[in-house]
Write a protein that holds these residues in place. Structure first.
Motif, PDB file in Angstrom:
ATOM      1  N   ILE A 189      -0.669  10.194  -5.502  1.00  0.00           N
ATOM      2  CA  ILE A 189      -0.884   9.258  -4.401  1.00  0.00           C
ATOM      3  C   ILE A 189      -2.317   9.354  -3.881  1.00  0.00           C
ATOM      4  CG2 ILE A 189      -0.207   8.661  -2.042  1.00  0.00           C
ATOM      5  CD1 ILE A 189       2.614   9.623  -2.728  1.00  0.00           C
ATOM      6  N   PHE A 190      -2.791  10.579  -3.709  1.00  0.00           N
ATOM      7  CA  PHE A 190      -4.148  10.787  -3.195  1.00  0.00           C
ATOM      8  C   PHE A 190      -5.189  10.272  -4.181  1.00  0.00           C
ATOM      9  CE2 PHE A 190      -7.921  13.474  -2.364  1.00  0.00           C
ATOM     10  CZ  PHE A 190      -8.120  13.153  -1.026  1.00  0.00           C
ATOM     11  N   THR A 191      -4.977  10.504  -5.479  1.00  0.00           N
ATOM     12  CA  THR A 191      -5.900  10.004  -6.511  1.00  0.00           C
ATOM     13  C   THR A 191      -5.952   8.484  -6.495  1.00  0.00           C
ATOM     14  OG1 THR A 191      -5.458  11.922  -7.921  1.00  0.00           O
ATOM     15  CG2 THR A 191      -6.404   9.979  -8.977  1.00  0.00           C
ATOM     16  N   HIS A 192      -4.788   7.855  -6.362  1.00  0.00           N
ATOM     17  CA  HIS A 192      -4.706   6.395  -6.292  1.00  0.00           C
ATOM     18  C   HIS A 192      -5.499   5.881  -5.091  1.00  0.00           C
ATOM     19  CE1 HIS A 192      -3.019   2.366  -5.912  1.00  0.00           C
ATOM     20  NE2 HIS A 192      -2.400   2.508  -7.080  1.00  0.00           N
ATOM     21  N   LEU A 193      -5.333   6.530  -3.953  1.00  0.00           N
ATOM     22  CA  LEU A 193      -6.011   6.118  -2.731  1.00  0.00           C
ATOM     23  C   LEU A 193      -7.530   6.266  -2.858  1.00  0.00           C
ATOM     24  CD1 LEU A 193      -5.879   5.265   0.278  1.00  0.00           C
ATOM     25  CD2 LEU A 193      -5.642   7.696   0.841  1.00  0.00           C
ATOM     26  N   ILE A 194      -7.984   7.392  -3.382  1.00  0.00           N
ATOM     27  CA  ILE A 194      -9.420   7.648  -3.533  1.00  0.00           C
ATOM     28  C   ILE A 194     -10.051   6.649  -4.487  1.00  0.00           C
ATOM     29  CG2 ILE A 194     -11.139   9.279  -4.401  1.00  0.00           C
ATOM     30  CD1 ILE A 194     -10.025   9.980  -1.666  1.00  0.00           C
ATOM     31  N   TYR A 197       5.879   3.241  -0.760  1.00  0.00           N
ATOM     32  CA  TYR A 197       6.638   2.937  -1.976  1.00  0.00           C
ATOM     33  C   TYR A 197       6.445   4.039  -3.013  1.00  0.00           C
ATOM     34  CZ  TYR A 197       7.819   0.710  -6.426  1.00  0.00           C
ATOM     35  OH  TYR A 197       8.344   0.443  -7.682  1.00  0.00           O
ATOM     36  N   MET A 198       5.194   4.457  -3.220  1.00  0.00           N
ATOM     37  CA  MET A 198       4.922   5.507  -4.199  1.00  0.00           C
ATOM     38  C   MET A 198       5.610   6.812  -3.794  1.00  0.00           C
ATOM     39  SD  MET A 198       0.893   4.849  -5.160  1.00  0.00           S
ATOM     40  CE  MET A 198       0.931   6.043  -6.512  1.00  0.00           C
ATOM     41  N   PHE A 199       5.583   7.121  -2.510  1.00  0.00           N
ATOM     42  CA  PHE A 199       6.227   8.342  -2.016  1.00  0.00           C
ATOM     43  C   PHE A 199       7.732   8.288  -2.255  1.00  0.00           C
ATOM     44  CE2 PHE A 199       8.290  10.712   1.452  1.00  0.00           C
ATOM     45  CZ  PHE A 199       7.744  11.971   1.236  1.00  0.00           C
ATOM     46  N   LYS A 200       8.341   7.128  -1.982  1.00  0.00           N
ATOM     47  CA  LYS A 200       9.784   6.980  -2.173  1.00  0.00           C
ATOM     48  C   LYS A 200      10.163   7.008  -3.650  1.00  0.00           C
ATOM     49  CE  LYS A 200      10.822   6.451   2.200  1.00  0.00           C
ATOM     50  NZ  LYS A 200      11.696   7.406   2.922  1.00  0.00           N
ATOM     51  N   LYS A 201       9.220   6.691  -4.509  1.00  0.00           N
ATOM     52  CA  LYS A 201       9.456   6.722  -5.953  1.00  0.00           C
ATOM     53  C   LYS A 201       9.150   8.091  -6.552  1.00  0.00           C
ATOM     54  CE  LYS A 201      10.902   2.561  -6.982  1.00  0.00           C
ATOM     55  NZ  LYS A 201      12.218   2.339  -7.635  1.00  0.00           N
ATOM     56  N   LYS A 202       8.985   9.080  -5.685  1.00  0.00           N
ATOM     57  CA  LYS A 202       8.812  10.474  -6.094  1.00  0.00           C
ATOM     58  C   LYS A 202       7.482  10.754  -6.786  1.00  0.00           C
ATOM     59  CE  LYS A 202      13.021  11.048  -4.625  1.00  0.00           C
ATOM     60  NZ  LYS A 202      13.284  11.636  -3.291  1.00  0.00           N
ATOM     61  N   TYR A 203       6.461   9.948  -6.499  1.00  0.00           N
ATOM     62  CA  TYR A 203       5.125  10.302  -6.957  1.00  0.00           C
ATOM     63  C   TYR A 203       4.696  11.552  -6.187  1.00  0.00           C
ATOM     64  CZ  TYR A 203       4.456   5.806  -9.326  1.00  0.00           C
ATOM     65  OH  TYR A 203       4.562   4.727 -10.170  1.00  0.00           O
ATOM     66  N   ASN A 204       3.976  12.466  -6.881  1.00  0.00           N
ATOM     67  CA  ASN A 204       3.523  13.645  -6.161  1.00  0.00           C
ATOM     68  C   ASN A 204       2.286  13.326  -5.323  1.00  0.00           C
ATOM     69  OD1 ASN A 204       1.089  14.068  -7.808  1.00  0.00           O
ATOM     70  ND2 ASN A 204       2.502  14.724  -9.423  1.00  0.00           N
ATOM     71  N   ILE A 205       1.957  14.220  -4.417  1.00  0.00           N
ATOM     72  CA  ILE A 205       0.849  13.997  -3.484  1.00  0.00           C
ATOM     73  C   ILE A 205      -0.468  13.800  -4.225  1.00  0.00           C
ATOM     74  CG2 ILE A 205      -0.476  14.996  -1.589  1.00  0.00           C
ATOM     75  CD1 ILE A 205       2.335  14.073  -0.830  1.00  0.00           C
TER      76      ILE A 205
END
Length: 321
Positions: free
Chosen positions: A225-230, A214-222
């Protein structure tokens, strides 16, 4: 299945959802003035005293009371060393949340009655169900009547939480708060609540790939996304470390519930198996990634499908409405 997913595509042009900072308190105030809500709330409180499953009564309650009475003892270690049965298969944050009502009550009274223990056990469930109602009313505007009828009055919700006494609703509300803050573009809070949800139920791992699609499709940068995951896994680790032991990992990660995804399969002999649920999960991942974009409602619906089919959490059927 393809037809169902194509129908989801048609919902991409959904109405705008009002997610301002005051919407939560406004919605909470509205429902507590609703006579129907208050009537059902009273009924649910009565049911909370009267019913509980054997599993919750004989396994969960002793484990939670042991933790609340002997805090900060590692109850996972204690029960692992003294009993052969896995009493509590949830991660530590679920244990902490489930114990809070017992700890608060013990400050004011030393009464030990099974009836009271059952109600104290149900308090976090009751609060979680109310909070989910509020979040759903915010995320799905103009559907108050439908949500009240399908969710708040649902026999499934009433049975699972107030009669059977399942704890999974706590994980669900934390997950929905993560969605809520994600939709507000408050990624910091979203990752914290996703980590909290994971720290109450490891099955949330099944939802996380869709979260980041969802974040990727909403044009969040890598980087975002990586910060959110960590940060999500850092929050999870914070609650795991104090209880880290062989007993914790045996109790949580060796639980039979985590292997239900492998229950349905075809044996082609020569140790070749086709796992239906695993294949279905992979199919949903592929279709989600193939969407041109994913809206809030579609993400919620996918979450409901995954939990319902793979984790048998039927209380999430509301997310399919």
């Amino acid at each position: 299945m393809t037809r169902i997913l194509e129908e989801l595509r048609k919902m991409l042009n959904e109405p705008k959802v009002n997610l301002d900072k005051s919407s939560f308190l406004k919605t909470l105030n509205i429902i507590f003035k609703d006579p129907l809500f208050l009537t059902i709330l009273f009924i649910k409180i009565i049911l909370s005293f009267l019913f509980i499953s054997d599993n919750s009564l004989n396994l969960y309650l002793p484990f939670i009371k042991n933790f609340s009475d002997n805090f900060p003892i590692n109850s996972y270690q204690y029960f692992f060393e003294n009993y052969s049965v896995s009493y509590f298969s949830h991660p530590p944050l679920m244990l902490i949340i489930s114990s809070i009502s017992f700890m608060i009550f013990s400050l004011f009274s030393n009464i030990h009655l099974t009836l009271i223990d059952i109600f104290l056990f149900k308090i976090p469930l009751l609060i979680s169900v109310i909070l989910i109602l509020v979040i759903l009313l915010i995320l799905i505007p103009n559907k108050k009547k439908e949500i009240i009828l399908i969710y708040w009055l649902s026999p499934i919700i009433i049975y699972v939480n107030y009669i059977h006494g399942e704890l999974h609703i706590i994980s669900i509300i934390l997950l929905l708060f993560s969605f809520y803050f994600l939709f507000l573009k408050r990624n910091y809070y979203s990752s914290i609540f996703l980590g909290l949800s994971l720290a109450t139920k490891t099955g949330v791992l099944l939802i996380m790939p869709f979260f980041y699609i969802y974040m990727f499709k909403k044009k969040y940068n890598i980087k975002e996304i990586f910060t959110h995951l960590i940060l999500t896994f850092l929050v999870y680790i914070i609650f795991i470390i104090p209880f880290a032991s062989r007993s914790l990992f045996y109790t949580i990660y060796n639980s039979e519930s985590h292997f239900k995804i492998f229950d349905l399969y075809i044996d082609f002999s020569n140790n070749v198996f086709f796992y239906f649920m695993l294949a279905l999960y992979a199919y949903f991942l592929f279709k989600a990634f193939s969407f041109h974009k994913i809206t809030k409602r579609v993400l919620l619906m996918i979450t409901g499908v995954i939990f319902t089919l793979l984790k048998k959490r039927f209380e999430l059927l509301i997310l399919l409405s």
